[in-house]
Structure formats: structure tokens, C-alpha cells
Design a protein around this motif. Structure first.
Motif, PDB file in Angstrom:
ATOM      1  N   LYS A  16      26.944   4.489  38.024  1.00  9.18           N
ATOM      2  CA  LYS A  16      27.195   4.501  39.468  1.00  9.18           C
ATOM      3  C   LYS A  16      28.627   4.925  39.765  1.00  9.18           C
ATOM      4  O   LYS A  16      28.873   5.709  40.679  1.00  9.18           O
ATOM      5  CB  LYS A  16      26.909   3.135  40.078  1.00  9.18           C
ATOM      6  CG  LYS A  16      25.441   2.809  40.139  1.00  9.18           C
ATOM      7  CD  LYS A  16      25.087   1.620  41.009  1.00  9.18           C
ATOM      8  CE  LYS A  16      25.755   0.351  40.677  1.00  9.18           C
ATOM      9  NZ  LYS A  16      25.251  -0.811  41.420  1.00  9.18           N
ATOM     10  N   PHE A  17      29.578   4.422  38.988  1.00 12.47           N
ATOM     11  CA  PHE A  17      30.980   4.784  39.177  1.00 12.47           C
ATOM     12  C   PHE A  17      31.169   6.291  38.998  1.00 12.47           C
ATOM     13  O   PHE A  17      31.791   6.956  39.834  1.00 12.47           O
ATOM     14  CB  PHE A  17      31.858   4.018  38.190  1.00 12.47           C
ATOM     15  CG  PHE A  17      33.308   4.403  38.249  1.00 12.47           C
ATOM     16  CD1 PHE A  17      34.120   3.922  39.258  1.00 12.47           C
ATOM     17  CD2 PHE A  17      33.857   5.263  37.308  1.00 12.47           C
ATOM     18  CE1 PHE A  17      35.468   4.290  39.319  1.00 12.47           C
ATOM     19  CE2 PHE A  17      35.186   5.635  37.365  1.00 12.47           C
ATOM     20  CZ  PHE A  17      35.989   5.144  38.369  1.00 12.47           C
ATOM     21  N   HIS A  20      29.570   8.221  41.889  1.00 13.50           N
ATOM     22  CA  HIS A  20      30.367   8.140  43.123  1.00 13.50           C
ATOM     23  C   HIS A  20      31.620   9.019  43.040  1.00 13.50           C
ATOM     24  O   HIS A  20      32.010   9.636  44.038  1.00 13.50           O
ATOM     25  CB  HIS A  20      30.741   6.693  43.431  1.00 13.50           C
ATOM     26  CG  HIS A  20      29.611   5.914  44.020  1.00 13.50           C
ATOM     27  ND1 HIS A  20      29.154   6.089  45.305  1.00 13.50           N
ATOM     28  CD2 HIS A  20      28.818   4.950  43.488  1.00 13.50           C
ATOM     29  CE1 HIS A  20      28.147   5.277  45.539  1.00 13.50           C
ATOM     30  NE2 HIS A  20      27.914   4.573  44.447  1.00 13.50           N
ATOM     31  N   ARG A  21      32.222   9.083  41.872  1.00 17.08           N
ATOM     32  CA  ARG A  21      33.398   9.969  41.706  1.00 17.08           C
ATOM     33  C   ARG A  21      33.011  11.422  41.929  1.00 17.08           C
ATOM     34  O   ARG A  21      33.727  12.167  42.595  1.00 17.08           O
ATOM     35  CB  ARG A  21      34.006   9.803  40.310  1.00 17.08           C
ATOM     36  CG  ARG A  21      34.865   8.571  40.205  1.00 17.08           C
ATOM     37  CD  ARG A  21      35.644   8.575  38.940  1.00 17.08           C
ATOM     38  NE  ARG A  21      36.624   9.659  38.989  1.00 17.08           N
ATOM     39  CZ  ARG A  21      37.548   9.870  38.077  1.00 17.08           C
ATOM     40  NH1 ARG A  21      37.638   9.072  37.043  1.00 17.08           N
ATOM     41  NH2 ARG A  21      38.393  10.856  38.174  1.00 17.08           N
ATOM     42  N   LEU A  23      30.424  12.566  43.617  1.00 13.31           N
ATOM     43  CA  LEU A  23      30.087  12.759  45.030  1.00 13.31           C
ATOM     44  C   LEU A  23      31.346  12.862  45.883  1.00 13.31           C
ATOM     45  O   LEU A  23      31.394  13.657  46.829  1.00 13.31           O
ATOM     46  CB  LEU A  23      29.185  11.619  45.516  1.00 13.31           C
ATOM     47  CG  LEU A  23      27.763  11.635  44.951  1.00 13.31           C
ATOM     48  CD1 LEU A  23      27.029  10.349  45.313  1.00 13.31           C
ATOM     49  CD2 LEU A  23      26.999  12.859  45.430  1.00 13.31           C
ATOM     50  N   ALA A  24      32.378  12.102  45.544  1.00 15.94           N
ATOM     51  CA  ALA A  24      33.653  12.188  46.273  1.00 15.94           C
ATOM     52  C   ALA A  24      34.288  13.559  46.068  1.00 15.94           C
ATOM     53  O   ALA A  24      34.833  14.138  47.010  1.00 15.94           O
ATOM     54  CB  ALA A  24      34.599  11.088  45.809  1.00 15.94           C
ATOM     55  N   ARG A  40      23.815  17.691  44.171  1.00 13.10           N
ATOM     56  CA  ARG A  40      24.319  16.589  44.988  1.00 13.10           C
ATOM     57  C   ARG A  40      23.166  15.760  45.533  1.00 13.10           C
ATOM     58  O   ARG A  40      23.192  14.528  45.478  1.00 13.10           O
ATOM     59  CB  ARG A  40      25.174  17.118  46.139  1.00 13.10           C
ATOM     60  CG  ARG A  40      25.785  15.998  46.961  1.00 13.10           C
ATOM     61  CD  ARG A  40      26.501  16.526  48.196  1.00 13.10           C
ATOM     62  NE  ARG A  40      27.118  15.455  48.927  1.00 13.10           N
ATOM     63  CZ  ARG A  40      26.462  14.581  49.699  1.00 13.10           C
ATOM     64  NH1 ARG A  40      25.153  14.666  49.832  1.00 13.10           N
ATOM     65  NH2 ARG A  40      27.101  13.630  50.324  1.00 13.10           N
ATOM     66  N   VAL A  44      22.585  11.839  44.735  1.00 15.76           N
ATOM     67  CA  VAL A  44      22.477  10.827  45.786  1.00 15.76           C
ATOM     68  C   VAL A  44      21.204  10.006  45.574  1.00 15.76           C
ATOM     69  O   VAL A  44      21.216   8.770  45.659  1.00 15.76           O
ATOM     70  CB  VAL A  44      22.490  11.477  47.191  1.00 15.76           C
ATOM     71  CG1 VAL A  44      22.056  10.494  48.264  1.00 15.76           C
ATOM     72  CG2 VAL A  44      23.867  12.032  47.500  1.00 15.76           C
ATOM     73  N   VAL A  47      21.713   7.662  42.585  1.00 16.44           N
ATOM     74  CA  VAL A  47      22.578   6.525  42.920  1.00 16.44           C
ATOM     75  C   VAL A  47      21.793   5.490  43.720  1.00 16.44           C
ATOM     76  O   VAL A  47      21.894   4.290  43.462  1.00 16.44           O
ATOM     77  CB  VAL A  47      23.839   6.984  43.692  1.00 16.44           C
ATOM     78  CG1 VAL A  47      24.573   5.804  44.304  1.00 16.44           C
ATOM     79  CG2 VAL A  47      24.756   7.764  42.771  1.00 16.44           C
ATOM     80  N   ARG A  48      21.000   5.941  44.657  1.00 13.52           N
ATOM     81  CA  ARG A  48      20.185   4.998  45.443  1.00 13.52           C
ATOM     82  C   ARG A  48      19.245   4.214  44.529  1.00 13.52           C
ATOM     83  O   ARG A  48      19.046   3.010  44.709  1.00 13.52           O
ATOM     84  CB  ARG A  48      19.401   5.732  46.516  1.00 13.52           C
ATOM     85  CG  ARG A  48      20.274   6.183  47.655  1.00 13.52           C
ATOM     86  CD  ARG A  48      19.477   6.809  48.772  1.00 13.52           C
ATOM     87  NE  ARG A  48      20.381   7.246  49.820  1.00 13.52           N
ATOM     88  CZ  ARG A  48      20.245   8.381  50.484  1.00 13.52           C
ATOM     89  NH1 ARG A  48      19.244   9.186  50.236  1.00 13.52           N
ATOM     90  NH2 ARG A  48      21.122   8.711  51.409  1.00 13.52           N
ATOM     91  N   GLU A  51      21.122   1.577  42.603  1.00 10.98           N
ATOM     92  CA  GLU A  51      21.583   0.471  43.435  1.00 10.98           C
ATOM     93  C   GLU A  51      20.468  -0.507  43.802  1.00 10.98           C
ATOM     94  O   GLU A  51      20.731  -1.538  44.409  1.00 10.98           O
ATOM     95  CB  GLU A  51      22.255   1.012  44.701  1.00 10.98           C
ATOM     96  CG  GLU A  51      23.583   1.661  44.389  1.00 10.98           C
ATOM     97  CD  GLU A  51      24.252   2.298  45.594  1.00 10.98           C
ATOM     98  OE1 GLU A  51      23.569   2.544  46.615  1.00 10.98           O
ATOM     99  OE2 GLU A  51      25.454   2.562  45.494  1.00 10.98           O
TER     100      GLU A  51
END
Length: 64
Positions: A16-17, A20-21, A23-24, A40, A44, A47-48, A51
Motif C-alpha cells: 500500500k505504501f 500510494h507513492r 500514485l502521488a 494508474r 487504484v 489499493v482499494r 484496504e
């Protein structure tokens, strides 16, 4: 058939980390190429999934 592998809760947090990096990074890179937009969207979605509460204790990976 190969053996199932297990992702620990720590491995899920690391994924996840990293997601997120990335995606940023993509959020700052405009405009995205078509292939980057597709990756992308897939990231996404991944990641969902990561989570979801059901994966809080880890998960087993099986080949399809």
C-alpha cells in the motif's frame, strides 16, 4: 500446481505504501500517457482491494 503463498499484514502495508507513492508521483505528472492512465486505474483498484478489512490479517495468494 504450485504452493500458495501468504502475504503478511506487514507485506500488505508495504505494498500500500509503495502504491500510494507511485500514485502521488503520477498525480504530479500531467498529462499522463495512455499506458500510464491504464496502470494508474489498475493501481487504484489494487489499493482499494488491499484496504479491505478482510485483508487486515494478511491473505493467501493462489495461482490462477
Amino acid at each position: 500446481m504450485s504452493e500458495a503463498r501468504r502475504l503478511s499484514p506487514e507485506a500488505i502495508l508495504a505494498l500500500k505504501f509503495a502504491a500510494h507513492r507511485q500514485l502521488a508521483r503520477w498525480a504530479k505528472a500531467r498529462p499522463l500517457q495512455s499506458s500510464q492512465r491504464k496502470r494508474r486505474a489498475a493501481l487504484v483498484s489494487a489499493v482499494r482491494t488491499l484496504e479491505e478489512r478482510a485483508l487486515a490479517d494478511g491473505c493467501e495468494l493462489r495461482p490462477v
